[in-house]
Design a protein around this motif. Structure first.
Motif, mmCIF file in Angstrom:
data_model
loop_
_atom_site.group_PDB
_atom_site.id
_atom_site.type_symbol
_atom_site.label_atom_id
_atom_site.label_comp_id
_atom_site.label_asym_id
_atom_site.label_seq_id
_atom_site.Cartn_x
_atom_site.Cartn_y
_atom_site.Cartn_z
ATOM 1 N N ALA A 196 0.857 -1.189 0.000
ATOM 2 C CA ALA A 196 0.000 0.000 0.000
ATOM 3 C C ALA A 196 0.887 1.231 0.000
ATOM 4 N N TYR A 197 0.384 2.298 -0.585
ATOM 5 C CA TYR A 197 1.065 3.590 -0.528
ATOM 6 C C TYR A 197 0.365 4.423 0.545
ATOM 7 N N VAL A 198 1.157 5.041 1.444
ATOM 8 C CA VAL A 198 0.588 5.820 2.547
ATOM 9 C C VAL A 198 1.053 7.267 2.449
ATOM 10 N N HIS A 199 0.099 8.198 2.532
ATOM 11 C CA HIS A 199 0.421 9.624 2.449
ATOM 12 C C HIS A 199 -0.186 10.326 3.673
ATOM 13 N N PRO A 200 0.635 10.598 4.693
ATOM 14 C CA PRO A 200 0.102 11.111 5.958
ATOM 15 C C PRO A 200 0.105 12.631 6.091
ATOM 16 N N ALA A 201 0.417 13.379 5.036
ATOM 17 C CA ALA A 201 0.624 14.827 5.143
ATOM 18 C C ALA A 201 -0.560 15.541 5.775
ATOM 19 N N LEU A 202 -0.254 16.602 6.505
ATOM 20 C CA LEU A 202 -1.311 17.407 7.128
ATOM 21 C C LEU A 202 -2.210 18.039 6.076
ATOM 22 N N VAL A 203 -1.622 18.415 4.950
ATOM 23 C CA VAL A 203 -2.382 18.985 3.838
ATOM 24 C C VAL A 203 -1.514 18.905 2.585
ATOM 25 N N GLU A 204 -2.150 18.832 1.428
ATOM 26 C CA GLU A 204 -1.440 18.840 0.150
ATOM 27 C C GLU A 204 -2.202 19.716 -0.830
ATOM 28 N N GLY A 205 -1.472 20.196 -1.847
ATOM 29 C CA GLY A 205 -2.145 20.866 -2.938
ATOM 30 C C GLY A 205 -2.799 19.841 -3.843
ATOM 31 N N PHE A 206 -2.018 18.847 -4.261
ATOM 32 C CA PHE A 206 -2.571 17.750 -5.059
ATOM 33 C C PHE A 206 -1.975 16.412 -4.646
ATOM 34 N N GLY A 207 -0.682 16.326 -4.482
ATOM 35 C CA GLY A 207 -0.079 15.069 -4.040
ATOM 36 C C GLY A 207 0.087 14.077 -5.174
ATOM 37 N N LEU A 208 0.991 14.377 -6.102
ATOM 38 C CA LEU A 208 1.192 13.522 -7.273
ATOM 39 C C LEU A 208 1.535 12.066 -6.941
ATOM 40 N N PRO A 209 2.287 11.775 -5.856
ATOM 41 C CA PRO A 209 2.575 10.359 -5.582
ATOM 42 C C PRO A 209 1.330 9.499 -5.407
ATOM 43 N N MET A 210 0.242 10.079 -4.929
ATOM 44 C CA MET A 210 -0.984 9.291 -4.775
ATOM 45 C C MET A 210 -1.543 8.878 -6.134
ATOM 46 N N VAL A 211 -1.514 9.800 -7.104
ATOM 47 C CA VAL A 211 -1.981 9.476 -8.458
ATOM 48 C C VAL A 211 -1.057 8.437 -9.080
ATOM 49 N N GLU A 212 0.242 8.608 -8.873
ATOM 50 C CA GLU A 212 1.200 7.658 -9.439
ATOM 51 C C GLU A 212 0.977 6.262 -8.858
ATOM 52 N N ALA A 213 0.792 6.182 -7.541
ATOM 53 C CA ALA A 213 0.563 4.876 -6.920
ATOM 54 C C ALA A 213 -0.677 4.203 -7.505
ATOM 55 N N MET A 214 -1.744 4.981 -7.675
ATOM 56 C CA MET A 214 -2.970 4.409 -8.239
ATOM 57 C C MET A 214 -2.761 3.933 -9.663
ATOM 58 N N ALA A 215 -1.925 4.634 -10.427
ATOM 59 C CA ALA A 215 -1.642 4.208 -11.803
ATOM 60 C C ALA A 215 -0.978 2.835 -11.837
ATOM 61 N N PHE A 216 -0.325 2.451 -10.735
ATOM 62 C CA PHE A 216 0.307 1.140 -10.635
ATOM 63 C C PHE A 216 -0.616 0.110 -9.977
ATOM 64 N N GLY A 217 -1.849 0.512 -9.679
ATOM 65 C CA GLY A 217 -2.782 -0.400 -9.038
ATOM 66 C C GLY A 217 -2.499 -0.639 -7.576
ATOM 67 N N THR A 218 -1.749 0.256 -6.950
ATOM 68 C CA THR A 218 -1.392 0.119 -5.537
ATOM 69 C C THR A 218 -2.434 0.803 -4.666
ATOM 70 N N PRO A 219 -2.990 0.121 -3.655
ATOM 71 C CA PRO A 219 -3.956 0.764 -2.761
ATOM 72 C C PRO A 219 -3.337 1.977 -2.067
ATOM 73 N N VAL A 220 -4.127 3.021 -1.896
ATOM 74 C CA VAL A 220 -3.649 4.259 -1.285
ATOM 75 C C VAL A 220 -4.397 4.518 0.018
ATOM 76 N N VAL A 221 -3.624 4.818 1.060
ATOM 77 C CA VAL A 221 -4.163 5.239 2.356
ATOM 78 C C VAL A 221 -3.645 6.653 2.582
ATOM 79 N N ARG A 254 -5.389 1.337 11.450
ATOM 80 C CA ARG A 254 -6.570 0.531 11.107
ATOM 81 C C ARG A 254 -6.781 0.489 9.590
ATOM 82 N N GLN A 255 -6.661 1.645 8.935
ATOM 83 C CA GLN A 255 -6.877 1.684 7.494
ATOM 84 C C GLN A 255 -5.765 0.959 6.747
ATOM 85 N N ALA A 256 -4.534 1.094 7.225
ATOM 86 C CA ALA A 256 -3.427 0.385 6.579
ATOM 87 C C ALA A 256 -3.604 -1.127 6.730
#
Length: 362
Positions: A261-286, A313-315
């Motif tokens: 799974a890809y985990v992105h814990p940031a307090l806030v993001e503008g967009f967060g490109l790594p989340m889109v990239e992870a999804m493009a690889f079929g990797t679950p995102v938390v 819990r989500q991870a």
């Protein structure tokens, strides 16, 4: 005669990886999708673009930014200029658009130098009031722009970002030797959670480290092991926390592909490109609730940013619940396919046309 639109396509040391992607992709694509406009790019380094280019110096805050850039726009008889970041001249000289990816500096001022905060007060607030449009990446940022900069909602255009073509190609066709490269980093068959990005305080990695304790997997992060006390303090039993340093695109692709799974814990993001990239690889995102962009929200598991227990819990769901993993994979792939740089460029060019009509009528 075609209206002249100037792209402020300078890239400086103050630009994040995501900002650099944004500049390069739009400079490359906008001339192709806007044949009705004369596109001129002001650059400080070689860029792949079919636009006419004007080469200038490369730093922010100096004579290049304050004099050369606006005077260039005037000399070109520009009808409109698009500054691809907040670093724009105090007097832009021609009607302009301004891209603001996020306002993290203003949301967490205690984490940044007073000089950058002063820049926001003296320059960015002024630009927000005078820009024909503010371009931002996600609807969630609009309220922040209104609250912290006094931006007018009707003057804000939301245009999402995307995954670059090279990364999409690697998602479809793995490069040779991926397994060997991962093994050289100490990554074998054991499942791992993955985080890609910088380690600034607002990225909230402390919550990730706390949440990871007790999960049946390793933790892999990009960048150096610059965590206070070192990552070794979090190792327990067979579970390890690894910092793999700066990675190239093919290694990043391998890390996404193999991650449980890809985990992105940031307090806030503008967009967060790594989340889109992870999804493009079929990797679950938390992802934390304020970091995941709107177009990806239905495809991710979310948690309150400072709630380590909820993140754990989500991870754990992403690790253990096979039907859920498959559903997240399918939703993520579908969401990533909808976000292309071609669409980003087309929406940006359409905005230019709208603003040019307004300028002509004024």
């Amino acid at each position: 005669m075609k209206p002249v639109v100037v792209l402020d396509a300078r890239i400086t040391r103050r630009y994040s990886v995501g900002m650099r992607h944004y500049v390069r992709e739009l400079a490359r694509r906008i001339p192709r999708v806007a044949p009705d406009l004369k596109i001129v790019a002001v650059v400080n380094q070689p860029l792949e673009t079919e636009a006419e280019t004007v080469r200038v110096g490369g730093s922010n805050f100096g004579i290049t930014e304050e004099a050369v850039v606006p005077l260039t726009a005037l000399a070109l008889k520009a009808s409109l200029m698009h500054h691809f970041s907040i670093y724009a001249p105090y007097e832009p000289a021609v009607p302009f658009l301004l891209t603001i990816h996020d306002l993290i500096h203003l949301e967490f001022p205690e984490q940044f130098k007073p000089t950058i905060l002063a820049y926001y007060r003296l320059f960015t607030r002024r630009h927000a009031a005078r820009a024909r449009r503010i371009v931002t990446d996600d609807e969630a940022t609009v309220e922040t722009l209104e609250r912290l900069l006094g931006a007018r909602r009707e003057r804000v255009a939301v245009i999402p970002l995307a995954v670059d073509d090279a990364m999409l190609e690697l998602a479809q066709r793995p490069s040779a030797g991926e397994a060997e490269r991962l093994r050289s980093l100490g990554i074998g068959e054991r499942p791992y959670l993955f985080y890609a990005g910088n380690h600034r305080k607002h990225k909230n990695l402390a919550t990730l480290f706390e949440a990871w304790q007790g999960l049946p997997c390793d933790l892999v992060i990009t960048g150096a092991d610059d965590v206070p006390g070192g990552l070794e303090q979090y190792t327990r039993g067979d579970a390890r926390a690894l910092a793999v340093g700066n990675v190239d695109r093919s290694l990043l692709a391998a890390l996404y592909r193999r991650a449980a799974a890809y985990v992105h814990p940031a307090l806030v993001e503008g967009f967060g490109l790594p989340m889109v990239e992870a999804m493009a690889f079929g990797t679950p995102v938390v992802a934390s609730e304020r970091s995941v962009p709107g177009p990806l929200r239905e495809a991710a598991l979310t948690f309150s940013a400072l709630d380590a227990r909820e993140l754990r819990r989500q991870a754990e769901r992403a690790l253990r619940d096979v039907p859920l993993r498959e559903a997240l994979r399918a939703r993520g792939l579908a969401a990533a396919r909808q976000l292309t740089w071609e669409r980003t460029a087309e929406a940006t060019a359409a905005l230019y046309r709208t603003v040019l009509q307004e300028v002509t009528r004024a």
